[in-house]
Write a protein that holds these residues in place. Sequence first.
Motif, PDB file in Angstrom:
ATOM      1  N   UNK A 149       0.819  -1.204   0.000  1.00 41.30           N
ATOM      2  CA  UNK A 149       0.000   0.000   0.000  1.00 41.30           C
ATOM      3  C   UNK A 149       0.850   1.251   0.000  1.00 41.30           C
ATOM      4  N   UNK A 150       0.328   2.286   0.574  1.00 41.80           N
ATOM      5  CA  UNK A 150       1.048   3.546   0.589  1.00 41.80           C
ATOM      6  C   UNK A 150       1.878   3.624   1.847  1.00 41.80           C
ATOM      7  N   UNK A 196       5.088   7.979  -4.594  1.00 41.30           N
ATOM      8  CA  UNK A 196       4.485   6.984  -5.462  1.00 41.30           C
ATOM      9  C   UNK A 196       5.157   6.953  -6.810  1.00 41.30           C
ATOM     10  N   UNK A 197       5.217   5.747  -7.348  1.00 42.16           N
ATOM     11  CA  UNK A 197       5.798   5.529  -8.654  1.00 42.16           C
ATOM     12  C   UNK A 197       5.153   6.460  -9.680  1.00 42.16           C
ATOM     13  N   UNK A 198       5.966   7.251 -10.325  1.00 40.20           N
ATOM     14  CA  UNK A 198       5.442   8.152 -11.332  1.00 40.20           C
ATOM     15  C   UNK A 198       5.437   9.582 -10.857  1.00 40.20           C
ATOM     16  N   UNK A 244       8.960  11.914 -11.231  1.00 41.00           N
ATOM     17  CA  UNK A 244       9.241  12.580 -12.500  1.00 41.00           C
ATOM     18  C   UNK A 244       8.420  13.863 -12.619  1.00 41.00           C
ATOM     19  N   UNK A 246       1.984  14.524 -17.862  1.00 40.76           N
ATOM     20  CA  UNK A 246       2.030  13.944 -16.513  1.00 40.76           C
ATOM     21  C   UNK A 246       1.066  14.661 -15.583  1.00 40.76           C
ATOM     22  N   UNK A 290      -2.332  13.285 -16.383  1.00 41.09           N
ATOM     23  CA  UNK A 290      -2.497  11.933 -15.831  1.00 41.09           C
ATOM     24  C   UNK A 290      -2.693  11.986 -14.326  1.00 41.09           C
ATOM     25  N   UNK A 300      -6.131  13.137 -13.504  1.00 39.25           N
ATOM     26  CA  UNK A 300      -7.114  12.082 -13.751  1.00 39.25           C
ATOM     27  C   UNK A 300      -7.080  11.047 -12.633  1.00 39.25           C
ATOM     28  N   UNK A 301      -5.884  10.651 -12.266  1.00 39.19           N
ATOM     29  CA  UNK A 301      -5.747   9.657 -11.203  1.00 39.19           C
ATOM     30  C   UNK A 301      -6.321  10.148  -9.873  1.00 39.19           C
ATOM     31  N   UNK A 348       7.517   7.744 -15.637  1.00 35.79           N
ATOM     32  CA  UNK A 348       6.540   8.705 -15.142  1.00 35.79           C
ATOM     33  C   UNK A 348       5.185   8.046 -14.954  1.00 35.79           C
ATOM     34  N   UNK A 349       4.166   8.834 -15.138  1.00 32.82           N
ATOM     35  CA  UNK A 349       2.824   8.303 -14.930  1.00 32.82           C
ATOM     36  C   UNK A 349       2.298   7.754 -16.238  1.00 32.82           C
ATOM     37  N   UNK A 350       2.134   6.438 -16.268  1.00 29.64           N
ATOM     38  CA  UNK A 350       1.654   5.826 -17.493  1.00 29.64           C
ATOM     39  C   UNK A 350       0.150   5.792 -17.476  1.00 29.64           C
ATOM     40  N   UNK A 351      -0.445   6.113 -18.600  1.00 33.03           N
ATOM     41  CA  UNK A 351      -1.892   6.069 -18.693  1.00 33.03           C
ATOM     42  C   UNK A 351      -2.364   4.668 -18.309  1.00 33.03           C
ATOM     43  N   UNK A 354      -1.266   3.824  -9.778  1.00 35.18           N
ATOM     44  CA  UNK A 354       0.003   4.037  -9.096  1.00 35.18           C
ATOM     45  C   UNK A 354       0.187   3.041  -7.980  1.00 35.18           C
ATOM     46  N   UNK A 355       1.442   2.657  -7.838  1.00 28.80           N
ATOM     47  CA  UNK A 355       1.825   1.724  -6.803  1.00 28.80           C
ATOM     48  C   UNK A 355       1.324   2.211  -5.449  1.00 28.80           C
ATOM     49  N   UNK A 356       0.520   1.397  -4.808  1.00 31.95           N
ATOM     50  CA  UNK A 356       0.032   1.777  -3.506  1.00 31.95           C
ATOM     51  C   UNK A 356      -1.435   2.152  -3.546  1.00 31.95           C
ATOM     52  N   UNK A 357      -1.852   2.696  -4.660  1.00 35.55           N
ATOM     53  CA  UNK A 357      -3.233   3.161  -4.782  1.00 35.55           C
ATOM     54  C   UNK A 357      -4.227   2.012  -4.793  1.00 35.55           C
TER      55      UNK A 357
END
Lengths: 111, 111
Positions: A2-3, A9-11, A14, A93, A96, A99-100, B2-5, B9-12
């Motif tokens: 988890x977090x 967090x990954x992403x 950058x 980014x 994205x 959106x996330x 980065x953030x891939x569409x 994200x890891x953890x989410x």
Amino acid sequence: MGIRKNDILQGTLVLLILKSLATNPRLHGYAITSHVQRVSENLLRVEEGSLYPALHRMEQEGWVRADWGKTEKNRDARFYSLTAAGRKQLAHEQESWARLTEGVARVIRYA
Amino acid sequence: MGIRKNDILQGTLVLLILKSLATNPRLHGYAITSHVQRVSENLLRVEEGSLYPALHRMEQEGWVRADWGKTEKNRDARFYSLTAAGRKQLAHEQESWARLTEGVARVIRYA
DNA sequence: TATGCATAACTAGCTTAACTAACGGTTCGA
DNA sequence: TCGAACCGTTAGTTAAGCTAGTTATGCATA
């Protein structure tokens, strides 16, 4: 799992770097760390073991450009700046990310 | 990079699952997928290849409990529910998530 | 003069989450 | 009876971020 506290967090990393360079053109790595930490008011901390590999990857991708110079403290440092591709990437980014977070927010809000 | 569409994200993912089960006790995996997708209004999509391993990990951690049952469509399915530890974990993850997004928001806002 | 601290960059190796791309079985409606 | 939707599983891969170091230099101060 988890977090984890103090995990970026990954992403996200950058995005933070790109944004830091959009705000402050020509930062060196060490300065990026302190910039993120200061501006986020200690909510975020960029580890050097994550930062430098990320910067190298981003240079490979053509999102940033690097050159050696002197800091105001008279030390050698590699200064990074955004390229046009980097600016474009930042826009992607950021979108994205929006959106996330919006998606997660909806799931969290949903009663 | 980065953030891939379409990347969660890891953890989410864990946060989303925990929250889904807090809102709807006793969901099976497939239902979690559709719940997240529906509630997020298609912003988020949980891949099955990510979901089931995550559920198994979470069961190991003791955050969810699983039992077999029948769906209203008369199919065998594994139903998951939150444990007390899971509820506690959800609180932690929600707090971490809030801290992270707030941190990133500050960096992004900073002109 | 030396000693220590802050600054600055780098890297090997590890961990682990999420993805791809399958496969297997069931129920039900057309 | 055939296909679509339903439900679960897994092997193997990728890749980002972390830990825990190392190296080096300028500057203050003891």
